[in-house]
Design a protein around this motif. Structure first.
Motif, PDB file in Angstrom:
ATOM      1  N   CYS A  88       0.838  -1.199   0.000  1.00 40.97           N
ATOM      2  CA  CYS A  88       0.000   0.000   0.000  1.00 40.97           C
ATOM      3  C   CYS A  88       0.873   1.249   0.000  1.00 40.97           C
ATOM      4  O   CYS A  88       1.915   1.298   0.656  1.00 40.97           O
ATOM      5  N   CYS A 139      -8.546   4.151   5.415  1.00 41.67           N
ATOM      6  CA  CYS A 139      -7.259   3.463   5.578  1.00 41.67           C
ATOM      7  C   CYS A 139      -6.216   4.438   6.105  1.00 41.67           C
ATOM      8  O   CYS A 139      -5.495   4.160   7.060  1.00 41.67           O
ATOM      9  N   CYS A 163      -3.712   2.507  -4.017  1.00 44.76           N
ATOM     10  CA  CYS A 163      -4.379   1.454  -3.257  1.00 44.76           C
ATOM     11  C   CYS A 163      -4.204   0.187  -4.066  1.00 44.76           C
ATOM     12  O   CYS A 163      -4.881  -0.031  -5.072  1.00 44.76           O
TER      13      CYS A 163
HETATM   14  S1  SF4 Z   1      -7.202  -1.122   1.034  1.00 46.86           S
HETATM   15 FE1  SF4 Z   1      -5.914   0.036  -0.326  1.00 46.86          FE
HETATM   16  S2  SF4 Z   1      -5.570   1.960   0.740  1.00 46.86           S
HETATM   17 FE2  SF4 Z   1      -6.351   0.532   2.223  1.00 46.86          FE
HETATM   18  S3  SF4 Z   1      -4.561  -0.342   3.161  1.00 46.86           S
HETATM   19 FE3  SF4 Z   1      -5.132  -1.699   1.522  1.00 46.86          FE
HETATM   20  S4  SF4 Z   1      -3.962  -0.997  -0.206  1.00 46.86           S
HETATM   21 FE4  SF4 Z   1      -3.888   0.619   1.304  1.00 46.86          FE
END
Ligand code: SF4
Lengths: 631, 360
Positions: B43, B74, B223
């Motif tokens: 992420c 997040c 993301c």
């Molecule tokens: S859902 Fe997307 S934004 Fe949220 S932690 Fe996971 S990768 Fe990161």
């Protein structure tokens, strides 16, 4: 001409006119003079809901009711015996508030064709002349003309002359009730200090009104005297509920030694608290008019996180918006005071009308198990002590406190024996001390009251994170552990419940400690219920009265107190909320008396409803006696 | 602090011995808390966290004076990972909470951590009002053009037509342009960075911190789970040179793999030009951070055609930075002025009010 004086122990006057007629000021000045005269009193202003309703129309009528006497006065009076009607609309809007046989002082020029039309009287009908007021004592006075006459040789504009006509009425009423003009003259001199010609004109009109009473045949035998009341000795001032709330907050700032942050969003009838506090910034107070209700409470939470006492204010609809953030404050276990000046709901409801229908919202109205403390003032002056208590509980117990005022006491006023600062208690604030070297700081460690310390940014070594997610006991780390959630839920509830150890036990306000009937009230109905209890006892009934200030948690002895009475009756200006709490939390059988008209109970009204309830309760009891095993 | 109270005394007493002025020689990892970081592997939030931690020793503030405040999403987990004071609040409200904190504790360094949904949907109102008030906080807006925490619904910055969990047939909403919104709200510092360029991100974090007022830094954040590659055009080695332009105050707008393309202003109409014998860098648009009109033009290098005429590279860096009184300063100043004018408060006089009477 001989002057007859009649002595009375109470009088209720209602001043009514167009919004532009200055009736609020007239009423306030009469109130101040009566207070200085030594009467006990209560007032209730009523404003039009629209800001500038068309002049002369019924929606544009503004009124002010004053109940004063030489005996204890606890309400603004159900109905008045004197109605001042500056125009036809004022008469139309207020006639049902006048007692049969009462006196109408009508400004006859407010009953010309134009005004009658604006007030929507049928074409050609004038209540002053058509006989419809035969049951009343109508005194027509051409206030407008007499004012003009009094100022005939002044250079004032027509508008200024017109504006001073309320002083004529005031002068006339001062004569009728044998009041001194002095305090009003002082007031006018001060108010128009920069425009002495206006001050002089107003004083002249005031005196003209007085002289009119003194010399006119109609009034010759009408002077009424109301003696001083026996009031506890001390220094007094007059105060409205919202103003007393402001002063209580300032006092809490001083007595806690903390700064105060007040985040608010304008809403009727709470805005005056924002207005009032914003004038007292030199007391360590910051006021913030936020972009919305949610920002108002959120900013207050931010301030509390930083070690300042956060306070937010609103009315029901705004408090609904604040709900989620209030839950956050419960989780964070930070001090926060939420002021709700209740009004008639639901939704936008009737913003200028009173109601006490947000009690269950205050106690339960959030997602999850989210206990807060709830207190409510009983009268305009009591707002001072009760908001002070709200701040004390919030700071000493690190918990949000809801303070439930209402439109009736917020705008109403009464004499207040104001305290000296030296008489005020201190509020003890406990900040988390700087942690010792190598000792891990535990933000959610509690003392014996289950209260955590207030750890504020800027203190080295206490760096910690808090949030709305469920947290592990002591460490405050995020935790989804089932047993921990149960534990934290218990802790938050028990912490709230433990406040009961730090508030006074419930006392009976008047009457016996046990007996037949206990009337139980909360909030702004106090004065009415107290008066009713008193009058019912005079009728020979065994009636006591208890008034609950602490609504969550309840005082510890409440259930015990209630169990000493055969009947517990709970009158409320809602559809039955305290009564539900009493039944649910205390498992007490209580009888509800409710009213949801946007209006307070009248004394007579409440008395007769209590009689009815008791009749039903007794007949039920008798029938139960006949059928011992029930059916 | 505005007022001299038990709060100010408590804080200054607690600092005794730690010499108020002296800033310890921190390193980035001094700012990482003992909590396990729980974002999905890969992420973009990880890089941002790292760069913020790296920037902390350079901001010249003791760590007990730093506060991170977040909403929900997040990104909002961020404060848990910083060994400073932190508040993980409720959805959309971080800006309002930060305002209350900053106004009462202006000496603190306050950071708002938010996402595209948090700032531009549920918290849109607080976002614009913080900017117009110009509260002196650093506002890091992690934009991933998706709702990650709730598992993949379109966000207010998702391009129209996005196929997501809640829009299987494509989203119909026109997307927000965060920097235009910020400029429209009269923000005084508006900048953009991306997770995939950590060095530049670090620079931008420090610039944001330097600015007095609401420093709005949008950070493109990948993301990886629900919207992987949303910013690929700007982050992929191949496309990046042609599709991004890095702004520097006083420097011409030049981009391209060989730094051979530029943007020229034909009066107020921007155009992409090739640098050659006829067009030198001096002929190009020279970036001026204080020009609000040009900043607005730059913020519109956004919904341009995907290629061909009228297509512009996406600007990164500081689009706009001007001085304007910040709200917390104004509050302090006004409070102090009132204190000076009214003098030491006299509560007894206030309780007494203008008119009293005595009952004997
Ligand atoms: S859902 Fe997307 S934004 Fe949220 S932690 Fe996971 S990768 Fe990161």
């Amino acid at each position: 001409m001989t002057k007859h004086s009649e002595y009375r122990d109470e009088v209720t006057i209602r001043f009514a006119g167009d919004s532009g007629d200055g009736m609020q000021l007239t009423g306030t000045l009469f109130t101040n003079t009566s207070a200085l005269h030594g009467n006990d009193l209560r007032t209730l202003p009523e404003f039009p809901a629209e800001i500038r309703a068309p002049a002369g129309t019924v929606p544009g009528v503004s009124s002010f009711q004053l109940h004063f006497g030489s005996k204890e006065i606890m309400t603004p009076g159900d109905i008045c015996e004197v109605l001042v009607a500056m125009n036809s609309a004022a008469l139309k809007a207020n006639l049902d508030r006048l007692k049969r046989g009462g006196t109408i002082i009508a400004n006859s020029s407010g009953f010309d064709k134009k005004n009658l039309n604006l007030a929507k009287y049928p074409e050609g009908k004038n209540p002053l002349t058509d006989g419809s007021l035969a049951d009343y004592n109508v005194i027509e006075v051409d206030v407008t003309k007499l004012t003009k006459d009094a100022l005939a040789d002044s250079n004032l504009s027509n508008k200024d002359v017109e504006r001073s006509k309320n002083m004529f009425v005031l002068g006339l009423l001062y004569w009728m009730y044998d009041r001194s003009l002095e305090s009003t003259i002082n007031f006018l001199d001060k108010k128009f200090g920069k425009k002495p010609e206006i001050a002089a004109a107003n004083i002249k009109v005031l005196k003209a009104g007085w002289n009119y009473g003194e010399t006119t045949e109609t009034f010759a035998s009408r002077q009424v005297k109301v003696k001083q009341a026996s009031i506890a000795p001390g220094k007094y001032r007059n105060i409205t509920g919202n103003d007393a709330t402001v002063l209580g907050l300032v006092a809490a700032t001083k007595q806690s030694g903390l700064p105060l942050f007040f985040g608010s969003y304008p809403i009727t009838p709470a805005s005056d608290i924002l207005h009032g506090l914003s004038r007292h910034k030199n007391f360590g107070i910051t006021t913030f008019q936020a972009e919305d209700e949610i920002a108002a409470i959120s900013a207050s939470i931010g301030a509390s996180f930083g070690g300042t006492l956060g306070v937010t204010s609103s009315s029901g609809p705004g408090v609904a918006l604040k709900g989620e953030a209030l839950g956050l404050a419960v989780m964070l276990e930070l001090p926060l005071v939420v002021i709700n000046v209740q009004r008639a709901g639901p939704s936008t409801g009737m913003p200028t009308k009173t109601e006490q229908s947000d009690l269950l919202q205050a106690v339960y109205g959030r997602n999850g198990e989210s206990p807060v403390a709830v207190v409510a003032p009983k009268s305009p002056a009591d707002c001072f002590e009760t908001i002070f208590e709200a701040c004390r509980i919030s700071l000493e117990h690190m918990i949000p406190v809801m303070y439930l005022s209402d439109g009736y006491i917020a705008n109403g006023s009464e004499p207040w024996r104001y305290p000296q600062v030296s008489d005020l208690p201190d509020i003890a604030v406990k900040f988390a001390p700087k942690s010792k070297e190598d000792e891990k700081f535990l933000p959610y460690k509690r003392d014996e009251r289950l209260v955590r310390d207030w750890a504020v940014p800027g203190v080295p070594g206490l760096e910690h994170r808090v949030g709305g997610l469920e947290k592990q006991d002591e460490t405050g780390n995020v935790s989804y552990d089932p047993a921990n959630h149960q534990k934290m839920t218990d802790l938050r509830r028990n912490k709230r419940d433990k406040i009961a150890d730090f508030i006074p036990e419930q006392e009976v306000d008047s009457g016996n400690e046990q007996g037949d009937v206990l009337l139980v009230g909360w909030g702004g109905t106090y004065g009415t219920i107290r008066t009713v209890a008193h009058e019912l006892r005079q009728e020979g009934m065994d009636v006591s009265h208890a008034h609950i200030r602490y609504l969550s948690p309840f005082p510890k002895n409440l259930a015990k107190l209630f169990s000493g009475f055969k009947h517990v009756i709970v009158p409320e200006i809602n559809d039955g909320q305290l009564v539900r709490l009493i039944r649910a939390e205390l498992e007490i059988k209580a009888t509800a008396i409710n009213k949801v008209e946007g209006l307070p109970f009248g004394v007579e009204e409440l008395k007769s409803r209590i009689h009815n309830e008791l009749e039903m309760l007794n007949s039920k009891e008798n029938s139960e006696l006949e059928l011992p095993h029930g059916i | 602090m505005v007022f001299d109270t038990i709060l100010s005394k408590h804080v200054s007493d607690s600092k005794n011995g730690s010499l108020l002025e002296e800033i310890p020689n921190y390193v980035g990892k001094d700012f990482s808390s003992d909590q396990d970081v729980r974002w999905c592997p890969g992420c973009g939030d990880y890089t941002i966290l790292k760069q913020v931690q790296n920037a902390m020793p350079d901001i010249g503030v003791r760590k007990e004076d730093v506060v991170f405040i977040s909403g929900i999403g997040c990104a909002a987990r961020f404060p848990y990972y910083m060994d400073t004071y932190g508040l993980h609040s409720i959805h959309g409200r971080a800006a309002a909470i930060a305002t209350g904190l900053k106004v009462t504790r202006p000496e603190l360094s306050v950071w708002v951590i938010s996402g595209d949904g948090d700032s531009l949907s549920i918290g849109g109102n607080h976002f614009i009002h913080a900017l117009r008030r110009n509260v002196n906080v650093n506002y890091l807006l992690f934009n991933n053009e998706i709702y990650g925490l709730t598992k993949g619904q379109y966000s207010p910055t998702s391009p129209q037509g996005s196929t997501t969990k809640s829009t299987p047939f494509g989203s119909l909403d026109h997307a927000f342009n965060p920097l235009s919104v910020a400029l429209g709200a009269d923000g005084t510092f508006v900048a953009r960075a991306m997770d995939r360029d950590p060095k530049h991100l670090n620079e931008m974090i420090l610039r944001a911190n330097q600015h007095r007022g609401t420093s709005m830094l949008e950070i493109y954040q990948n993301c990886i789970v629900f919207n992987d590659g949303a910013f690929g055009l700007f982050t992929d080695k191949q496309s990046r040179p042609a599709e991004t332009i890095y702004l520097e105050h006083g420097k011409p707008l030049i981009f391209g793999k060989d730094k051979n393309r530029g943007i020229r202003l034909d009066s107020y109409k921007p155009e992409v030009v090739d640098l050659n014998d006829d067009i030198s860098p001096d002929d190009l648009w020279i970036h001026d951070e204080q020009d609000s009109y040009k900043a607005h033009l730059l913020s519109r290098f956004f919904d341009t055609p995907t290629s061909g005429e009228g297509h512009f590279p996406r600007p990164f860096g500081v689009l706009y930075a001007v001085e304007r009184d910040c709200y917390d300063d104004l509050v302090c100043k006004q409070n102090l002025a009132i204190l000076e004018k009214k003098g030491e408060p006299d509560l007894d006089a206030l309780l007494e009010g203008p008119e009293t009477w005595e009952v004997k």
